[in-house]
Design an enzyme around this catalytic site. Structure first.
Site, mmCIF file in Angstrom:
data_model
loop_
_atom_site.group_PDB
_atom_site.id
_atom_site.type_symbol
_atom_site.label_atom_id
_atom_site.label_comp_id
_atom_site.label_asym_id
_atom_site.label_seq_id
_atom_site.Cartn_x
_atom_site.Cartn_y
_atom_site.Cartn_z
ATOM 1 N N GLU A 16 -11.688 4.010 9.009
ATOM 2 C CA GLU A 16 -11.276 4.239 7.624
ATOM 3 C C GLU A 16 -10.487 3.027 7.189
ATOM 4 O O GLU A 16 -10.087 2.202 8.001
ATOM 5 C CB GLU A 16 -10.439 5.520 7.507
ATOM 6 C CG GLU A 16 -9.151 5.531 8.332
ATOM 7 C CD GLU A 16 -7.984 4.797 7.670
ATOM 8 O OE1 GLU A 16 -7.919 4.774 6.426
ATOM 9 O OE2 GLU A 16 -7.138 4.250 8.401
ATOM 10 N N HIS A 66 -6.772 7.562 4.223
ATOM 11 C CA HIS A 66 -5.614 7.450 3.332
ATOM 12 C C HIS A 66 -5.745 8.257 2.042
ATOM 13 O O HIS A 66 -4.848 8.216 1.201
ATOM 14 C CB HIS A 66 -5.393 5.985 2.944
ATOM 15 C CG HIS A 66 -4.799 5.145 4.034
ATOM 16 N ND1 HIS A 66 -5.544 4.667 5.089
ATOM 17 C CD2 HIS A 66 -3.534 4.691 4.231
ATOM 18 C CE1 HIS A 66 -4.761 3.951 5.877
ATOM 19 N NE2 HIS A 66 -3.542 3.954 5.389
ATOM 20 N N SER A 126 -3.491 4.548 10.458
ATOM 21 C CA SER A 126 -3.241 3.318 9.729
ATOM 22 C C SER A 126 -2.702 2.262 10.703
ATOM 23 O O SER A 126 -3.366 1.932 11.676
ATOM 24 C CB SER A 126 -2.289 3.593 8.558
ATOM 25 O OG SER A 126 -2.177 2.487 7.706
#
Length: 302
Positions: free
Chosen positions: A200, A272, A108
């Site tokens: 992602e 996630h 992230s």
């Protein structure tokens, strides 16, 4: 790419919070998983909060700097993603990591830190942060420990959906799509020449995913790369009021990535969502979109 020495159960691991504020319950659950395997160490400041940051820049930078210089820590694990590392990048000195390599684990917002390590020539691990670790299945937890403790080739993803056929090898580079795109035009973007890119994201509307992919294309990222793997795009939906008139995130990925002249696969089990398979960042891998596999040709550790 320099690979850090492998870990063994019981080794000291340092936890840091260089990004967003850390929720206590999820942190405690993840720490319990990590402590069952390693000697986990962290400062109480890891739970600090200053709006959308885990404390002021000075606290987060000092904590990260101390972790990089810690002579005992065998790995550094991010407590949470969120936002905050972009603010710190100009002030992070990676010389301690280069002189004594250790794997950094995160994803992230941690994409920025993994990219910085790759630019310094040190392999890291794109994998679960502490606050996600407790909610993952035992398979993904075990995969993280395998990345930290086991050198050599290993399977990373199977059952991928091939979009453009081909088999290529290259260093595995990427991470969160939004965060990676923010590194373009800065001195912190890792070398993508011949790389297998993986991406992602979370909560981005489909048109924003389109814009992000178009940005990467216009910046020459895809023309330099050898292949692409798309992972989980959790919650990437249009609001209910306009959903009927919008393509889905998956449709955007297929339409945008399907134009590329390099092998592309979808359906990677990282991100996630309910799965987040740990991936060795910056090391040589092979993508075979016809077999639906992503394989590490070497480990993140030695």
């Amino acid at each position: 790419m320099i690979r850090a020495p492998r870990l063994a159960p019981g080794d000291p691991v340092r936890v840091i919070a260089p990004s967003g504020p850390v929720p206590r319950e999820a942190f405690a659950a993840g720490i319990e998983v990590l402590r069952a395997r390693y000697d986990v160490r962290y400062d109480e400041g890891v739970l600090a909060r200053a709006g959308y940051l885990a404390g002021p820049d000075e606290r987060r930078l000092a904590e990260l700097t101390a972790a990089l210089a810690d002579p005992d820590a065998r790995a550094i694990v991010m407590a949470r993603g969120g936002y905050g590392l972009l603010r710190l990048l100009p002030f992070i000195d990676m010389s301690a990591l280069v002189s004594r390599p250790r794997p950094i684990v995160g994803f992230s917002d941690g994409t920025a830190l993994l990219a910085l390590a790759a630019r310094a020539g040190v392999a890291s691990i794109h994998g679960p942060v502490v606050t996600q670790l407790g909610s993952l299945g035992v398979g993904d937890q075990a995969a993280l420990f395998e990345r930290l403790e086991t050198p050599g080739p290993s399977g990373l993803c199977a059952g991928l959906d091939g979009l453009i056929p081909g088999r290529v090898q290259g260093p595995l580079i990427g991470g969160n799509l939004e965060m990676f795109s923010r590194l373009i035009g800065t001195p912190y973007l890792p070398d993508v020449a011949g790389a297998i890119l993986f991406f992602e994201d979370l909560g981005e509307r489909p048109y924003r995913i389109d814009r992000l992919l178009a940005h990467l294309d216009l910046a020459g990222i895809f023309s330099a790369a050898a292949g692409v793997v798309a992972g989980d795009f959790s919650g990437c939906r249009e609001p209910e009021a306009t959903r009927a008139d919008s393509p889905t995130a998956e449709e955007v990925l297929v339409e945008r990535l399907g134009r590329l002249p390099i092998p592309v696969a979808l359906g990677g089990t990282f991100g996630h969502g309910t799965r987040n398979r740990a991936l060795p960042y910056g090391v040589m891998c092979e993508l075979d979109t016809m077999a639906g596999t992503l394989t590490a040709l070497e480990g993140a550790v030695s």
